[in-house]
Scaffold this active site. Structure first.
Site, PDB file in Angstrom:
ATOM      1  N   HIS A 144       2.463   1.016  -5.244  1.00 33.29           N
ATOM      2  CA  HIS A 144       1.563   0.942  -4.090  1.00 33.29           C
ATOM      3  C   HIS A 144       1.554  -0.447  -3.454  1.00 33.29           C
ATOM      4  CE1 HIS A 144      -2.371   0.254  -2.158  1.00 33.29           C
ATOM      5  NE2 HIS A 144      -2.354   1.548  -1.861  1.00 33.29           N
ATOM      6  N   HIS A 173      -3.730  12.047  -6.289  1.00 33.76           N
ATOM      7  CA  HIS A 173      -3.467  10.751  -5.655  1.00 33.76           C
ATOM      8  C   HIS A 173      -2.711   9.821  -6.591  1.00 33.76           C
ATOM      9  CE1 HIS A 173      -5.128   6.835  -3.772  1.00 33.76           C
ATOM     10  NE2 HIS A 173      -4.192   7.300  -2.983  1.00 33.76           N
ATOM     11  N   ASP A 186       3.513   6.628  -3.665  1.00 34.65           N
ATOM     12  CA  ASP A 186       3.879   5.577  -2.712  1.00 34.65           C
ATOM     13  C   ASP A 186       5.278   5.062  -3.023  1.00 34.65           C
ATOM     14  OD1 ASP A 186       1.106   5.292  -1.567  1.00 34.65           O
ATOM     15  OD2 ASP A 186       0.675   4.694  -3.623  1.00 34.65           O
ATOM     16  N   GLU A 197       4.376   8.791   0.470  1.00 33.84           N
ATOM     17  CA  GLU A 197       3.875   7.811   1.444  1.00 33.84           C
ATOM     18  C   GLU A 197       4.778   6.589   1.454  1.00 33.84           C
ATOM     19  OE1 GLU A 197      -0.093   6.159   0.869  1.00 33.84           O
ATOM     20  OE2 GLU A 197       0.406   4.618   2.344  1.00 33.84           O
TER      21      GLU A 197
END
Ligand code: G3P
Ligand code: MG
Length: 240
Positions: free
Chosen positions: A51, A9, A38, A111
């Site tokens: 993020h 992550h 991200d 993402e």
């Protein structure tokens, strides 16, 4: 299954500053095969890994990311907040991350954090970046919480696998997944029950759960049919 059973992550967020090149390198050194990162845009449309919509939490600077231009990145330290060992770590360009990921042979769950940017614009820019710096077809999953953004992506590019990110499972999940021919549902394992995610799996979608940092819980999720567990702590899991 597209990705790996274990996905780091934001790189390896427990051991290196999140969304940095150092984190990507560390994932590869640890034997992690896929990372989740991200991406968002600066004010001059440069795609970068971060993020949040602002710089406070993950850098030594302040202010909104959308107010930065590429030349402003020189002054940003995205490592010291995590530990002195990472002092001077840059806030990375998506391009540099793609080059490194390609070089290391990693898979990428990218993402898209649209924040205040127009969905059509951010998808067009990220797509252009990937066209110039492509990853192998089996090493990329695009995901987003913003269904509008995934729709914008799907309107212009239909080959890249898409993952729809949710916290709780929406009632119209099937329609939302079908609309963008999603490859996966990426869900918060604490908010979606096994009964619910098994229903999604039975409908033919892959399942990725975030953010699971307990290896026993991860093992249960795998056993229940979850394809990949997204974790800050890959070092706690069997890495294969
Ligand atoms: O993609 C999984 C996870 O990263 C989604 O939540 O807020 O950590 O980006 P967040
Ligand atoms: Mg994320």
């Amino acid at each position: 299954m597209l990705t790996s059973r274990l996905i780091g992550h934001r790189g390896v967020a427990s051991l290196a500053p999140e969304n940095t090149l150092a984190g990507i390198r560390l994932a590869a050194e640890m034997g992690v095969k896929w990372v989740e990162l991200d991406v968002t845009l600066l004010g001059d449309d440069t795609p970068v890994l971060i993020h949040d919509a602002d710089l406070e939490r993950c850098s030594s600077s302040e202010g909104l990311v959308i107010e930065l231009r590429r030349q402003d990145l020189k002054g940003i330290d995205a490592g010291s907040w995590f530990s002195e060992e990472f002092a001077g770590e840059p806030l990375p360009l998506l391009n540099d991350a793609l080059t490194l990921i390609n070089h290391l042979g990693l898979g990428l769950n990218l993402e898209i954090k649209t924040h205040s940017v127009d969905p059509d614009k951010i998808t067009r820019i990220v797509q252009a970046c990937l066209t110039n710096n492509p990853l192998p077809a089996d090493k990329l999953l695009i995901s987003s919480f913003e269904h509008d953004t995934l729709q914008a992506w799907y309107r212009t590019e239909k080959k890249t696998p898409l993952g729809y990110l949710v916290e709780a499972l929406p009632d119209d999940w099937q329609q939302r997944l079908d609309m963008i021919r999603a490859r996966s549902l990426n869900f918060d394992w604490q908010q979606v029950s096994a009964k619910e995610f098994m229903m999604v799996k039975d409908a033919g979608f892959e399942l990725y759960s975030y953010t699971c940092n307990d290896p026993d819980q991860g093992a249960l999720l795998w056993q229940q049919g979850v394809d990949g567990v997204i974790t800050d702590y890959p070092q706690r899991f069997p890495i294969s």
